[in-house]
Design an enzyme around this catalytic site. Structure first.
Site, PDB file in Angstrom:
ATOM      1  N   THR A 147      16.272  31.734  -6.819  1.00 31.40           N
ATOM      2  CA  THR A 147      14.732  31.995  -6.368  1.00 31.40           C
ATOM      3  C   THR A 147      14.366  31.375  -5.393  1.00 31.40           C
ATOM      4  OG1 THR A 147      14.268  33.823  -8.385  1.00 31.40           O
ATOM      5  CG2 THR A 147      12.785  33.277  -6.549  1.00 31.40           C
ATOM      6  N   GLN A 182      14.930  39.275  -6.917  1.00 29.85           N
ATOM      7  CA  GLN A 182      13.387  38.015  -6.408  1.00 29.85           C
ATOM      8  C   GLN A 182      13.661  38.279  -4.884  1.00 29.85           C
ATOM      9  OE1 GLN A 182      15.196  38.327  -9.210  1.00 29.85           O
ATOM     10  NE2 GLN A 182      13.948  36.440 -10.842  1.00 29.85           N
ATOM     11  N   ASP A 210       4.922  40.086  -9.553  1.00 25.43           N
ATOM     12  CA  ASP A 210       4.658  38.833  -8.825  1.00 25.43           C
ATOM     13  C   ASP A 210       4.536  38.086  -7.610  1.00 25.43           C
ATOM     14  OD1 ASP A 210       5.145  38.623 -12.102  1.00 25.43           O
ATOM     15  OD2 ASP A 210       7.185  38.405 -11.917  1.00 25.43           O
ATOM     16  N   TRP A 223       2.823  33.031 -15.467  1.00 22.81           N
ATOM     17  CA  TRP A 223       4.014  32.328 -15.833  1.00 22.81           C
ATOM     18  C   TRP A 223       4.444  30.920 -17.009  1.00 22.81           C
ATOM     19  CZ3 TRP A 223       7.110  30.483 -10.786  1.00 22.81           C
ATOM     20  CH2 TRP A 223       8.440  30.168 -11.032  1.00 22.81           C
TER      21      TRP A 223
END
Length: 522
Positions: free
Chosen positions: A287, A317, A361, A430
């Protein structure tokens, strides 16, 4: 080399304390036991105290930082040794991230040591927080790639614990210059001595006469952004350097490294100057490495530019922009993607009048960051759940967090047709001490009444800090919000004021020099 290491850095650090009486372990024991990793603290401090006095708080605090720096150097050296032996492509991808991150960790720890006593608590806590985030990002890449290296993990964990100790110690120790402007004229290990040389503070504002134009039609100095960055990296002075990127679709991956500071990049406006890519996590790409545009050089300013990742909702991601630039500012920019659009990785960042769009996210990381007067657009996800933020504070003494102030959170046009079938949350944790605060922001009807979501069943909802204060709109009611110990329906002005530009970002000390608008208080 290993036998000399405790002498090289620490001798420089503690020369000024050698004239003091011999060390007693009483204070060392007391201070170490206040840290989250007391045994590790005692192990190193007791060894040092046999030769040097670390019984006063200033020397003790700085010794803790130098110990972390020294172990970070060892960690990077170990990474260098194993690099050529790695055959697995996934492990190689994770290792590439780690090597870059360890470089920046050493830089940030160096800043804490060379500037200790001459800078603010915010500076020290930010640099230590960034160093810790870097090490943890390295380990996250190994997990993401499904590979392991036991020794790298062990050494990384040691460095993380030492930084955590330093975060606590810095909060209570007085900050006075430890070296009294005296450095020895000799040093056994020149490379390590260089790491202690004071470095100039980044200049986030100011002006300079350096100017480059990027244009795809041949009317500028260069046709690509990367060519302009390469030219900027060769300058011999650290003043502000302006790069004007004319209207166009720039399909390139840009990385501004830590040694390229004080860049101002100006485009022709949102939707006109576009930097675009389509990398996504999976295969042999982490990512961290999917970012279309990545910057770690301090003092970066961008305005009137769109940063885009077109990987789409089905590819997981996919980062449009990643920033680890301290004192970075983004003004009238757009960040477009789906999952993990904007990676606010670390350090102090400010976003004003920007657009951010995504699904899962899509504002994530562990920076000290404020979004002010921004528009946040939630898109249609692959599945039935969206989460706007995923903040990654792993240590309660990190000064990091995500603050959304005087902004708006809205459903995008593509989400509207399925709005009733998609649950959208303001965030999920997270990190164990995740911190996100939403102030004076319009929340559309897309926000689920619960407001916030767990990361998984192991989430400790009492350790995080999620706050809302004086928001408006159909999604702003806190009547049915989560009943967590870590959720705060903020009614106190003094509590809300902790998360302003003035207090949370220390912005009054550096944002005025950017000549860009901002609101200091609530």
């Amino acid at each position: 080399m290993a036998a000399r290491m405790p002498f090289t850095l620490l001798s420089v650090l503690l020369l000024s304390s050698m004239t003091l009486p011999g060390s007693s372990l009483s204070n060392i024991d007391l201070w170490c036991r206040r840290t989250p990793n007391p045994e590790l603290c005692l192990y190193y401090m007791r060894h040092i105290s046999k030769t040097f006095n670390v019984n006063r708080k200033p020397e003790f605090a700085t010794a803790a930082m130098v110990i972390a720096l020294e172990q970070a150097i060892r960690l990077k050296n170990f990474a260098m040794q194993i690099g050529d032996m790695i055959q697995n492509e996934g492990e190689k991808a994770a290792w590439d991230d780690c090597y870059e991150l360890f470089d920046n960790t050493i830089l940030r720890l160096k800043q804490t040591v060379s500037n200790y006593g001459m800078c603010t608590n915010s500076d020290i806590q930010t640099w230590l927080s960034t160093a810790l985030t870097n090490v943890e990002t390295c380990l996250a890449g190994y997990i993401e790639m499904g590979v392991s290296n036991g020794m790298l993990r062990h050494m990384s964990n040691t460095v993380s614990k030492l930084i955590s100790n330093a975060l606590v110690i810095n909060k209570v120790a007085p900050r006075v210059p430890w070296y009294n402007n005296v450095f020895p004229t000799w040093v056994p290990d020149h490379d390590q001595m260089l790491l202690l040389a004071p470095s100039p503070s980044p200049s986030p504002g100011g002006s300079g006469d350096s100017y480059l134009v990027v244009a795809q039609d041949g009317s500028g100095d260069f046709g690509t952004i990367n060519e302009a960055i390469e030219a900027a990296s060769k300058r011999e002075w650290m003043g502000r350097f302006l790069i004007y990127v004319k209207e166009g679709n720039y399909n390139e991956y840009v990385q501004i490294d830590g040694n390229v500071k004080n860049i101002t990049m100006v485009g022709d406006g949102i939707g006109k100057t576009i930097v675009t890519g389509n990398k996504h996590a999976g295969g042999n790409t982490t990512t961290f490495r999917t970012a279309t545009f990545a910057v770690t050089g301090d003092g970066f300013i961008a305005r009137d530019i769109t940063f885009r990742n077109t990987a789409g909702p089905s590819n997981g991601q996919a980062v449009a922009l990643r920033s680890g630039s301290d004192f970075s500012v983004f003004y009238k920019c757009s960040f477009e993607g789906y999952q993990d659009t904007l990676y606010v990785h670390s350090s102090r960042q400010f976003y004003r009048e920007c657009n951010i769009s995504g699904t899962v996210d899509f504002i994530f990381g562990n920076a000290v960051v404020i979004f002010q007067n921004c528009s946040i657009y939630v898109r249609r996800p692959l599945r039935s759940t969206n989460t706007i933020t995923a903040q990654n504070r792993s240590d309660p003494h990190q000064n990091t967090g995500i603050v959304i102030h005087n902004s708006e959170v809205l459903a995008s046009e593509e989400l509207n047709p399925v709005l009733t079938t998609v649950r959208t949350y303001l965030g999920r944790p997270w990190g164990n001490y995740s911190r996100t605060v939403v102030l004076k922001t319009y929340l559309g009807s897309l926000i689920d009444p619960a407001g916030w979501s767990k990361w998984d069943d192991n989430t400790n909802v009492n350790e995080l800090y999620y706050g809302e204060c004086n928001n408006s709109g159909p999604g702003s009611s806190t009547a049915k919000r989560v009943q967590w110990g870590g959720f705060h329906d903020i009614r106190s002005l003094s509590e809300a004021s902790k998360f302003t530009v003035e207090n949370f970002l220390d912005g009054d000390s550096w944002l005025p020099s950017t000549n860009l608008p901002y609101t200091s208080g609530l």
